[in-house]
Design an enzyme around this catalytic site. Structure first.
Site, PDB file in Angstrom:
ATOM      1  N   ASN A  11      40.837  -9.488  34.149  1.00 34.52           N
ATOM      2  CA  ASN A  11      39.546  -9.095  33.620  1.00 34.52           C
ATOM      3  C   ASN A  11      38.496  -9.186  34.742  1.00 34.52           C
ATOM      4  O   ASN A  11      38.123 -10.275  35.183  1.00 34.52           O
ATOM      5  CB  ASN A  11      39.217 -10.044  32.450  1.00 34.52           C
ATOM      6  CG  ASN A  11      37.898  -9.723  31.803  1.00 34.52           C
ATOM      7  OD1 ASN A  11      36.939  -9.354  32.473  1.00 34.52           O
ATOM      8  ND2 ASN A  11      37.857  -9.886  30.492  1.00 34.52           N
ATOM      9  N   ALA A  12      38.042  -8.015  35.201  1.00 40.79           N
ATOM     10  CA  ALA A  12      37.148  -7.960  36.361  1.00 40.79           C
ATOM     11  C   ALA A  12      35.842  -8.699  36.080  1.00 40.79           C
ATOM     12  O   ALA A  12      35.268  -9.342  36.969  1.00 40.79           O
ATOM     13  CB  ALA A  12      36.865  -6.504  36.711  1.00 40.79           C
ATOM     14  N   HIS A  13      35.386  -8.616  34.837  1.00 41.41           N
ATOM     15  CA  HIS A  13      34.143  -9.270  34.436  1.00 41.41           C
ATOM     16  C   HIS A  13      34.260 -10.796  34.617  1.00 41.41           C
ATOM     17  O   HIS A  13      33.396 -11.444  35.196  1.00 41.41           O
ATOM     18  CB  HIS A  13      33.883  -8.894  32.979  1.00 41.41           C
ATOM     19  CG  HIS A  13      32.691  -9.538  32.384  1.00 41.41           C
ATOM     20  ND1 HIS A  13      31.427  -9.017  32.541  1.00 41.41           N
ATOM     21  CD2 HIS A  13      32.555 -10.660  31.650  1.00 41.41           C
ATOM     22  CE1 HIS A  13      30.570  -9.806  31.921  1.00 41.41           C
ATOM     23  NE2 HIS A  13      31.236 -10.816  31.358  1.00 41.41           N
ATOM     24  N   LYS A  14      35.388 -11.350  34.128  1.00 37.36           N
ATOM     25  CA  LYS A  14      35.611 -12.798  34.252  1.00 37.36           C
ATOM     26  C   LYS A  14      35.767 -13.204  35.712  1.00 37.36           C
ATOM     27  O   LYS A  14      35.234 -14.217  36.154  1.00 37.36           O
ATOM     28  CB  LYS A  14      36.895 -13.194  33.520  1.00 37.36           C
ATOM     29  CG  LYS A  14      36.740 -13.339  32.048  1.00 37.36           C
ATOM     30  CD  LYS A  14      38.034 -13.946  31.499  1.00 37.36           C
ATOM     31  CE  LYS A  14      38.072 -13.880  29.994  1.00 37.36           C
ATOM     32  NZ  LYS A  14      39.359 -14.347  29.479  1.00 37.36           N
ATOM     33  N   ASP A  70      40.882 -19.851  28.195  1.00 38.75           N
ATOM     34  CA  ASP A  70      40.927 -19.272  26.861  1.00 38.75           C
ATOM     35  C   ASP A  70      39.629 -19.655  26.171  1.00 38.75           C
ATOM     36  O   ASP A  70      39.097 -20.748  26.404  1.00 38.75           O
ATOM     37  CB  ASP A  70      42.139 -19.769  26.070  1.00 38.75           C
ATOM     38  CG  ASP A  70      42.480 -18.822  24.919  1.00 38.75           C
ATOM     39  OD1 ASP A  70      42.101 -17.635  24.984  1.00 38.75           O
ATOM     40  OD2 ASP A  70      43.125 -19.256  23.948  1.00 38.75           O
ATOM     41  N   THR A  71      39.114 -18.740  25.361  1.00 41.67           N
ATOM     42  CA  THR A  71      37.815 -18.942  24.713  1.00 41.67           C
ATOM     43  C   THR A  71      37.918 -18.600  23.236  1.00 41.67           C
ATOM     44  O   THR A  71      38.664 -17.686  22.855  1.00 41.67           O
ATOM     45  CB  THR A  71      36.751 -18.024  25.358  1.00 41.67           C
ATOM     46  OG1 THR A  71      36.573 -18.415  26.715  1.00 41.67           O
ATOM     47  CG2 THR A  71      35.413 -18.125  24.641  1.00 41.67           C
ATOM     48  N   ASP A 153      28.969 -11.305  20.822  1.00 40.10           N
ATOM     49  CA  ASP A 153      27.622 -11.509  21.377  1.00 40.10           C
ATOM     50  C   ASP A 153      26.485 -11.042  20.461  1.00 40.10           C
ATOM     51  O   ASP A 153      25.461 -11.726  20.373  1.00 40.10           O
ATOM     52  CB  ASP A 153      27.492 -10.827  22.747  1.00 40.10           C
ATOM     53  CG  ASP A 153      28.138 -11.649  23.851  1.00 40.10           C
ATOM     54  OD1 ASP A 153      28.463 -12.821  23.599  1.00 40.10           O
ATOM     55  OD2 ASP A 153      28.312 -11.118  24.963  1.00 40.10           O
TER      56      ASP A 153
HETATM   57  P1  IMP Z   1      39.146 -14.697  25.916  1.00 38.26           P
HETATM   58  O1  IMP Z   1      39.984 -15.904  25.781  1.00 38.26           O
HETATM   59  O2  IMP Z   1      38.091 -14.835  26.955  1.00 38.26           O
HETATM   60  O3  IMP Z   1      39.933 -13.432  26.031  1.00 38.26           O
HETATM   61  O4  IMP Z   1      38.329 -14.586  24.555  1.00 38.26           O
HETATM   62  C1  IMP Z   1      38.942 -14.382  23.305  1.00 38.26           C
HETATM   63  C2  IMP Z   1      37.981 -13.677  22.370  1.00 38.26           C
HETATM   64  O5  IMP Z   1      36.832 -14.516  22.130  1.00 38.26           O
HETATM   65  C3  IMP Z   1      37.416 -12.373  22.913  1.00 38.26           C
HETATM   66  O6  IMP Z   1      38.240 -11.308  22.616  1.00 38.26           O
HETATM   67  C4  IMP Z   1      36.090 -12.283  22.183  1.00 38.26           C
HETATM   68  O7  IMP Z   1      36.273 -11.758  20.897  1.00 38.26           O
HETATM   69  C5  IMP Z   1      35.674 -13.726  22.063  1.00 38.26           C
HETATM   70  N1  IMP Z   1      34.805 -14.109  23.191  1.00 38.26           N
HETATM   71  C6  IMP Z   1      35.150 -14.801  24.302  1.00 38.26           C
HETATM   72  N2  IMP Z   1      34.103 -14.987  25.104  1.00 38.26           N
HETATM   73  C7  IMP Z   1      33.057 -14.390  24.478  1.00 38.26           C
HETATM   74  C8  IMP Z   1      31.682 -14.238  24.833  1.00 38.26           C
HETATM   75  O8  IMP Z   1      31.192 -14.685  25.885  1.00 38.26           O
HETATM   76  N3  IMP Z   1      30.919 -13.564  23.945  1.00 38.26           N
HETATM   77  C9  IMP Z   1      31.404 -13.053  22.784  1.00 38.26           C
HETATM   78  N4  IMP Z   1      32.676 -13.149  22.415  1.00 38.26           N
HETATM   79  C10 IMP Z   1      33.499 -13.829  23.264  1.00 38.26           C
END
Ligand code: IMP
Length: 194
Positions: A11-14, A70-71, A153
């Site tokens: 993910n280029a943004h990350k 992971d988020t 967001d």
């Molecule tokens: P990832 O682990 O960064 O891929 O995040 C998993 C999911 O959490 C993403 O597909 C988004 O739906 C949500 N997510 C993660 N970071 C953000 C953020 O900064 N803003 C809004 N949604 C986010």
């Protein structure tokens, strides 16, 4: 200090966000840079578990120091959902619009709108595992506002602000975000072991 790490993402943004915080002394390679084209399955039921799965995959297959993230968005009134399933909350998966609609629907009639974004980084350095967490508390509003950013967001207003993440723009969001907080902890740790 070890100064080259693989970040288990394409993910280029990350990558941009993380390299901006880590600075010049720490080189960050993406999965593409090491010719890893595997879609590493995220099968754990916690953010920590998924971050570790990805970091361990890279460490075991490429023997390099690495980290992975992971988020999830954790909503208090929903017992922490969608959490680790944030990307795939609505049926079909990976559709932000559908995910937001489902969340707004599930929160209809619910007064408690408290939520938090939580990011976990798993770092493996010299075979040792370390976890770093970043949390931004806030609330889920009733109608989407703003067009920048991604994911949830447009419906998340961080504590201390009146704009959603999607209204404030990436520059401010990236300074205060859960990912920035976790990345800063990772950076501090890497600087401390030099
Ligand atoms: P990832 O682990 O960064 O891929 O995040 C998993 C999911 O959490 C993403 O597909 C988004 O739906 C949500 N997510 C993660 N970071 C953000 C953020 O900064 N803003 C809004 N949604 C986010």
């Amino acid at each position: 200090m070890k100064c080259r790490f693989v970040f288990a993402t394409n993910n280029a943004h990350k990558l941009g966000e993380v390299t901006a915080i880590l600075g010049n002394r720490i080189e960050v390679l993406s999965l593409k840079d090491i010719n890893c084209h595997t879609d590493i399955p995220e099968t754990a039921d916690t953010l920590e578990g998924n971050a570790l799965i990805k970091a361990r995959y890279i460490f075991e297959n490429y023997q390099v120091d690495c980290f992975a993230d992971d988020t999830g968005l954790e909503v208090e009134a929903l017992g922490g959902a969608p959490g680790v399933y944030s990307a795939r909350y609505a049926e079909g998966g990976h559709d932000s619009e559908a995910n937001m609609l489902k969340l707004l629907h599930n929160l209809e009639e619910i007064e408690n709108r408290k939520a938090q974004f939580r990011t976990v980084f798993a770092l493996i350095i010299d075979g040792k595992e370390h976890l770093f967490e970043g949390i931004v508390k806030g609330e889920i509003i009733k109608n989407k506002r703003g067009t920048s950013g991604f994911g949830y967001d447009p419906i998340f207003v961080p504590e201390g602000y009146s704009q959603t993440f999607a209204e404030m723009g990436n520059e401010l969001k990236n300074k205060i975000s859960h990912r920035a907080i976790a990345t800063n902890k990772l950076c501090k740790f890497l600087n401390s072991i030099q």
